[in-house]
Design a protein around this motif. Structure first.
Motif, PDB file in Angstrom:
ATOM      1  N   LEU A 197       0.825  -1.208   0.000  1.00 40.56           N
ATOM      2  CA  LEU A 197       0.000   0.000   0.000  1.00 40.56           C
ATOM      3  C   LEU A 197       0.856   1.253   0.000  1.00 40.56           C
ATOM      4  O   LEU A 197       0.614   2.195  -0.750  1.00 40.56           O
ATOM      5  N   SER A 198       1.858   1.288   0.880  1.00 40.22           N
ATOM      6  CA  SER A 198       2.709   2.478   0.958  1.00 40.22           C
ATOM      7  C   SER A 198       3.489   2.678  -0.340  1.00 40.22           C
ATOM      8  O   SER A 198       3.672   3.806  -0.798  1.00 40.22           O
ATOM      9  N   SER A 199       3.931   1.586  -0.959  1.00 44.97           N
ATOM     10  CA  SER A 199       4.648   1.692  -2.235  1.00 44.97           C
ATOM     11  C   SER A 199       3.744   2.249  -3.313  1.00 44.97           C
ATOM     12  O   SER A 199       4.148   3.100  -4.118  1.00 44.97           O
ATOM     13  N   PHE A 200       2.494   1.793  -3.335  1.00 47.92           N
ATOM     14  CA  PHE A 200       1.537   2.267  -4.337  1.00 47.92           C
ATOM     15  C   PHE A 200       1.257   3.757  -4.147  1.00 47.92           C
ATOM     16  O   PHE A 200       1.234   4.522  -5.114  1.00 47.92           O
ATOM     17  N   ILE A 201       1.057   4.177  -2.895  1.00 48.69           N
ATOM     18  CA  ILE A 201       0.800   5.593  -2.608  1.00 48.69           C
ATOM     19  C   ILE A 201       1.996   6.441  -3.007  1.00 48.69           C
ATOM     20  O   ILE A 201       1.849   7.518  -3.599  1.00 48.69           O
ATOM     21  N   TYR A 202       3.181   5.950  -2.692  1.00 47.45           N
ATOM     22  CA  TYR A 202       4.400   6.685  -3.037  1.00 47.45           C
ATOM     23  C   TYR A 202       4.505   6.892  -4.543  1.00 47.45           C
ATOM     24  O   TYR A 202       4.825   7.984  -5.033  1.00 47.45           O
ATOM     25  N   GLU A 203       4.213   5.851  -5.305  1.00 52.61           N
ATOM     26  CA  GLU A 203       4.310   5.944  -6.768  1.00 52.61           C
ATOM     27  C   GLU A 203       3.250   6.879  -7.345  1.00 52.61           C
ATOM     28  O   GLU A 203       3.510   7.617  -8.299  1.00 52.61           O
ATOM     29  N   GLN A 204       2.049   6.854  -6.756  1.00 51.56           N
ATOM     30  CA  GLN A 204       0.961   7.673  -7.276  1.00 51.56           C
ATOM     31  C   GLN A 204       1.151   9.158  -6.965  1.00 51.56           C
ATOM     32  O   GLN A 204       0.865  10.017  -7.793  1.00 51.56           O
ATOM     33  N   SER A 206       4.150  10.663  -5.820  1.00 54.31           N
ATOM     34  CA  SER A 206       5.500  11.147  -6.154  1.00 54.31           C
ATOM     35  C   SER A 206       5.845  12.395  -5.339  1.00 54.31           C
ATOM     36  O   SER A 206       6.067  13.484  -5.880  1.00 54.31           O
ATOM     37  N   PRO A 207       5.888  12.281  -4.009  1.00 50.65           N
ATOM     38  CA  PRO A 207       6.126  13.456  -3.160  1.00 50.65           C
ATOM     39  C   PRO A 207       7.556  13.968  -3.245  1.00 50.65           C
ATOM     40  O   PRO A 207       8.485  13.225  -3.582  1.00 50.65           O
ATOM     41  N   ASP A 208       7.726  15.253  -2.950  1.00 48.40           N
ATOM     42  CA  ASP A 208       9.068  15.840  -2.884  1.00 48.40           C
ATOM     43  C   ASP A 208       9.761  15.477  -1.582  1.00 48.40           C
ATOM     44  O   ASP A 208      10.992  15.440  -1.510  1.00 48.40           O
ATOM     45  N   GLU A 209       8.959  15.228  -0.546  1.00 49.29           N
ATOM     46  CA  GLU A 209       9.523  14.914   0.760  1.00 49.29           C
ATOM     47  C   GLU A 209       8.578  13.957   1.493  1.00 49.29           C
ATOM     48  O   GLU A 209       7.357  14.048   1.355  1.00 49.29           O
ATOM     49  N   ILE A 210       9.149  13.026   2.255  1.00 52.62           N
ATOM     50  CA  ILE A 210       8.364  12.031   2.976  1.00 52.62           C
ATOM     51  C   ILE A 210       8.735  12.050   4.458  1.00 52.62           C
ATOM     52  O   ILE A 210       9.909  12.111   4.813  1.00 52.62           O
ATOM     53  N   PHE A 211       7.708  11.982   5.304  1.00 52.62           N
ATOM     54  CA  PHE A 211       7.907  11.791   6.738  1.00 52.62           C
ATOM     55  C   PHE A 211       7.165  10.513   7.121  1.00 52.62           C
ATOM     56  O   PHE A 211       5.960  10.404   6.884  1.00 52.62           O
ATOM     57  N   VAL A 212       7.882   9.540   7.659  1.00 53.29           N
ATOM     58  CA  VAL A 212       7.230   8.287   8.045  1.00 53.29           C
ATOM     59  C   VAL A 212       7.057   8.257   9.562  1.00 53.29           C
ATOM     60  O   VAL A 212       7.924   8.694  10.315  1.00 53.29           O
ATOM     61  N   VAL A 213       5.907   7.735   9.981  1.00 48.59           N
ATOM     62  CA  VAL A 213       5.590   7.631  11.403  1.00 48.59           C
ATOM     63  C   VAL A 213       5.383   6.158  11.727  1.00 48.59           C
ATOM     64  O   VAL A 213       4.508   5.509  11.160  1.00 48.59           O
ATOM     65  N   ASN A 214       6.196   5.639  12.628  1.00 47.95           N
ATOM     66  CA  ASN A 214       6.081   4.235  13.027  1.00 47.95           C
ATOM     67  C   ASN A 214       5.617   4.185  14.476  1.00 47.95           C
ATOM     68  O   ASN A 214       6.305   4.659  15.375  1.00 47.95           O
ATOM     69  N   GLY A 215       4.411   3.653  14.698  1.00 50.04           N
ATOM     70  CA  GLY A 215       3.821   3.647  16.031  1.00 50.04           C
ATOM     71  C   GLY A 215       4.704   2.990  17.074  1.00 50.04           C
ATOM     72  O   GLY A 215       5.253   1.918  16.864  1.00 50.04           O
ATOM     73  N   PHE A 216       4.844   3.668  18.218  1.00 48.59           N
ATOM     74  CA  PHE A 216       5.652   3.125  19.313  1.00 48.59           C
ATOM     75  C   PHE A 216       5.073   3.624  20.639  1.00 48.59           C
ATOM     76  O   PHE A 216       4.681   4.786  20.722  1.00 48.59           O
ATOM     77  N   PRO A 217       4.949   2.810  21.664  1.00 50.05           N
ATOM     78  CA  PRO A 217       5.370   1.401  21.683  1.00 50.05           C
ATOM     79  C   PRO A 217       4.438   0.521  20.869  1.00 50.05           C
ATOM     80  O   PRO A 217       3.235   0.776  20.804  1.00 50.05           O
ATOM     81  N   ASN A 231       7.819  -1.860   4.832  1.00 45.57           N
ATOM     82  CA  ASN A 231       7.744  -0.557   4.157  1.00 45.57           C
ATOM     83  C   ASN A 231       9.139  -0.014   3.826  1.00 45.57           C
ATOM     84  O   ASN A 231       9.348   1.194   3.770  1.00 45.57           O
ATOM     85  N   GLN A 232      10.059  -0.928   3.583  1.00 47.35           N
ATOM     86  CA  GLN A 232      11.458  -0.538   3.408  1.00 47.35           C
ATOM     87  C   GLN A 232      11.646   0.466   2.274  1.00 47.35           C
ATOM     88  O   GLN A 232      12.447   1.394   2.391  1.00 47.35           O
ATOM     89  N   ARG A 233      10.904   0.294   1.195  1.00 46.00           N
ATOM     90  CA  ARG A 233      11.069   1.193   0.063  1.00 46.00           C
ATOM     91  C   ARG A 233      10.722   2.630   0.431  1.00 46.00           C
ATOM     92  O   ARG A 233      11.459   3.558   0.107  1.00 46.00           O
ATOM     93  N   MET A 234       9.591   2.812   1.126  1.00 51.92           N
ATOM     94  CA  MET A 234       9.203   4.154   1.522  1.00 51.92           C
ATOM     95  C   MET A 234      10.157   4.721   2.558  1.00 51.92           C
ATOM     96  O   MET A 234      10.541   5.894   2.511  1.00 51.92           O
ATOM     97  N   VAL A 235      10.564   3.886   3.517  1.00 52.42           N
ATOM     98  CA  VAL A 235      11.487   4.346   4.564  1.00 52.42           C
ATOM     99  C   VAL A 235      12.816   4.787   3.949  1.00 52.42           C
ATOM    100  O   VAL A 235      13.394   5.788   4.344  1.00 52.42           O
ATOM    101  N   THR A 236      13.287   4.036   2.962  1.00 52.65           N
ATOM    102  CA  THR A 236      14.557   4.366   2.311  1.00 52.65           C
ATOM    103  C   THR A 236      14.481   5.711   1.600  1.00 52.65           C
ATOM    104  O   THR A 236      15.456   6.467   1.564  1.00 52.65           O
ATOM    105  N   ASN A 237      13.317   6.029   1.057  1.00 51.75           N
ATOM    106  CA  ASN A 237      13.160   7.285   0.322  1.00 51.75           C
ATOM    107  C   ASN A 237      12.819   8.484   1.210  1.00 51.75           C
ATOM    108  O   ASN A 237      12.730   9.608   0.715  1.00 51.75           O
ATOM    109  N   SER A 238      12.611   8.239   2.489  1.00 54.12           N
ATOM    110  CA  SER A 238      12.219   9.335   3.385  1.00 54.12           C
ATOM    111  C   SER A 238      13.437  10.118   3.842  1.00 54.12           C
ATOM    112  O   SER A 238      14.565   9.687   3.690  1.00 54.12           O
TER     113      SER A 238
END
Length: 238
Positions: A197-204, A206-217, A231-238
């Motif tokens: 899902l995140s890869s599809f959104i990223y491709e559609q 095409s943001p200039d900048e990405i901020f990823v939020v990973n729930g914790f704890p 979500n490695q692809r999106m994380v790598t591009n962030s």
């Protein structure tokens, strides 16, 4: 400095503590997950009166969908064994706006402390649309929301997969955002297990900048790592 409290979260205890003494109305999403009607079972177990249950009756989750098994359909219809007065509200997963536009507001002519919503099996667009409806149309000042956490998630060789069928990126009904006057696209992504899902959104987008939020704890220690790996692809591009 003024302290602003947005919410207060408590766990329903084994003796039923955490539930109100009664409810005039409760919203529930129809579903085949066992947890879909767990709140109703709890209220019935502890003899907590509910005058009316508004059950969002999703076409895609009940009999008539060829992808559903008999067990799915039976589990979905298990709400019928409840002793509460249940009013089904016909709706579609893909169109929360149409459902709410046809909704009878008189059913919610009550005090907000007598109302509750179980968000466990609502899709995210429905949750946001309903909350906005309750705030702006019914003018509730506060909302009691319940959520039942799954006992476990199904992983296939260490990864969680759920994406199927055609995908599309759409605007949440009622949340158009504000025009900023800039052409720069910034994507804030709340990571889940389904990396497709995140890869599809990223491709559609095409943001200039990405901020990823990973729930914790995380609900389970490994889940924070699983969401990053998936979500490695999106994380790598962030």
């Amino acid at each position: 400095m003024v302290s602003l409290q947005l919410y207060n979260m408590n766990r329903i205890k084994e003796n039923g503590s955490g539930l109100a003494k009664e409810y005039d109305c409760m919203m529930v999403a129809g579903g085949s997950d066992y947890r879909a009607y767990e709140l109703l079972r709890k209220c019935q177990k502890f003899k907590i009166p509910i005058k009316e249950v508004l059950l969002f009756d999703f076409n895609e989750r009940k009999k008539g969908n060829p992808e559903l098994s008999k067990n799915d359909i039976d589990a979905y219809n298990s709400y019928e064994s409840s002793k509460f007065q249940i009013t089904p509200i016909p709706c579609s997963i893909f169109d929360p706006s149409a459902c709410l536009k046809s909704f009878d507001k008189s059913k919610l002519d009550l005090a907000d402390d007598k109302f509750a919503i179980d968000i466990s099996c609502f899709t995210k667009p429905y949750i946001f649309s309903i909350l906005k409806y309750l705030k702006e149309q019914i003018r509730f000042e506060s909302i009691t929301a319940f959520y039942t956490e799954p006992m476990s998630y199904i992983f296939d060789k260490g990864f969680y997969h759920s994406t199927y069928g055609p995908l599309s990126v759409v605007e949440l009904p009622g949340y158009p955002g504000l025009e900023t006057g800039t052409t720069k696209k910034i994507l804030i992504a709340l990571l889940g297990f389904d990396g497709e899902l995140s890869s599809f959104i990223y491709e559609q987008i095409s943001p200039d900048e990405i901020f990823v939020v990973n729930g914790f704890p995380a609900y389970s220690p490994k889940f924070k790592d699983t969401s990053i790996i998936n979500n490695q692809r999106m994380v790598t591009n962030s």
